[in-house]
Design a protein around this motif. Structure first.
Motif, PDB file in Angstrom:
ATOM      1  N   GLU A  62       0.844  -1.212   0.000  1.00 37.93           N
ATOM      2  CA  GLU A  62       0.000   0.000   0.000  1.00 37.93           C
ATOM      3  C   GLU A  62       0.876   1.259   0.000  1.00 37.93           C
ATOM      4  OE1 GLU A  62      -2.552  -1.028  -0.935  1.00 37.93           O
ATOM      5  OE2 GLU A  62      -3.635  -2.402   0.361  1.00 37.93           O
ATOM      6  N   GLU A 115     -10.439  -3.227   0.644  1.00 34.47           N
ATOM      7  CA  GLU A 115      -9.944  -3.655  -0.669  1.00 34.47           C
ATOM      8  C   GLU A 115     -11.089  -3.671  -1.690  1.00 34.47           C
ATOM      9  OE1 GLU A 115      -6.842  -3.832  -1.173  1.00 34.47           O
ATOM     10  OE2 GLU A 115      -6.024  -4.096   0.826  1.00 34.47           O
ATOM     11  N   GLU A 123      -5.097  -4.356  -6.264  1.00 37.69           N
ATOM     12  CA  GLU A 123      -6.136  -4.462  -5.234  1.00 37.69           C
ATOM     13  C   GLU A 123      -7.026  -5.679  -5.443  1.00 37.69           C
ATOM     14  OE1 GLU A 123      -5.063  -2.801  -3.065  1.00 37.69           O
ATOM     15  OE2 GLU A 123      -4.350  -0.901  -3.840  1.00 37.69           O
ATOM     16  N   HIS A 135      -5.218  -8.322  -3.598  1.00 35.51           N
ATOM     17  CA  HIS A 135      -5.430  -8.156  -2.152  1.00 35.51           C
ATOM     18  C   HIS A 135      -6.831  -8.636  -1.762  1.00 35.51           C
ATOM     19  CE1 HIS A 135      -2.245  -4.719  -1.594  1.00 35.51           C
ATOM     20  NE2 HIS A 135      -1.711  -5.870  -1.939  1.00 35.51           N
TER      21      HIS A 135
HETATM   22 FE   LIG Z   1      -4.799  -3.131  -1.122  1.00 36.03          FE
END
Ligand SMILES: [Fe+2]
Ligand SMILES: [Fe+2]
Length: 169
Positions: free
Chosen positions: A50, A112, A142, A145
């Protein structure tokens, strides 16, 4: 870039910076607070990723403000960080996550999901290809994630109820 386009590009980057900052702070705090070394490792990797996104966006902000143009996002290897850690089934089996970790994973999954939604929308509405490339880059990260945070959330939830039942906090 025309002024209207520039304003909406800057607005989108500002929202993106805040989104990345939230993720960074969430994972940083969790890495500091957890007593589980494997959970710490995972949160540190997330924090670092991040942070990279935040830095990339900061460069976009600067470039848009000063030169009225986007810059190409850097090539970052996906295979070495968070995703490769959690993709390891043996590692996942060894997890002994508790209340703090489960809570952070749940909040992280929502964060996320929000990020993926925002970046997808920004990608669709950004008229210039350089800008779309920036948001496509973020969507790629993302989504990785989100996929694993959702997986972990589900797995940890099952274990939480199986192991702790309705025990008080
Ligand atoms: Fe993320
Ligand atoms: Fe990010």
């Amino acid at each position: 870039m025309d002024p209207k386009q520039l304003t909406s590009a800057i607005d989108a980057v500002k929202t993106a910076i805040l989104t990345e900052m939230q993720g960074y702070e969430l994972y940083k705090g969790a890495a500091e607070r957890t007593t589980d070394p494997e959970a710490r490792r995972m949160f540190q990797l997330l924090k670092k990723e991040e942070e990279e996104h935040y830095k990339m966006l900061h460069r976009q902000f600067k470039s848009l403000m000063e030169e009225k143009k986007w810059v190409s996002p850097p090539t970052l290897a996906h295979g070495e960080g968070f995703e490769s850690l959690v993709a390891d089934a043996e590692w996942r089996k060894s997890l002994r996550f508790g209340n703090l970790e489960l809570s952070v994973v749940s909040i992280g999954a929502s964060l996320e999901a929000k990020a993926v939604e925002f970046y997808n929308k920004a990608m669709e509405t950004t008229p210039d290809p350089e800008g779309r490339e920036v948001f496509r880059w973020l969507v790629g990260w993302e989504e990785g994630h989100l996929k694993w945070m959702e997986w972990l959330e589900e797995d940890l939830k099952q274990r939480f109820w199986a192991e702790q039942g309705f025990a008080p906090m």
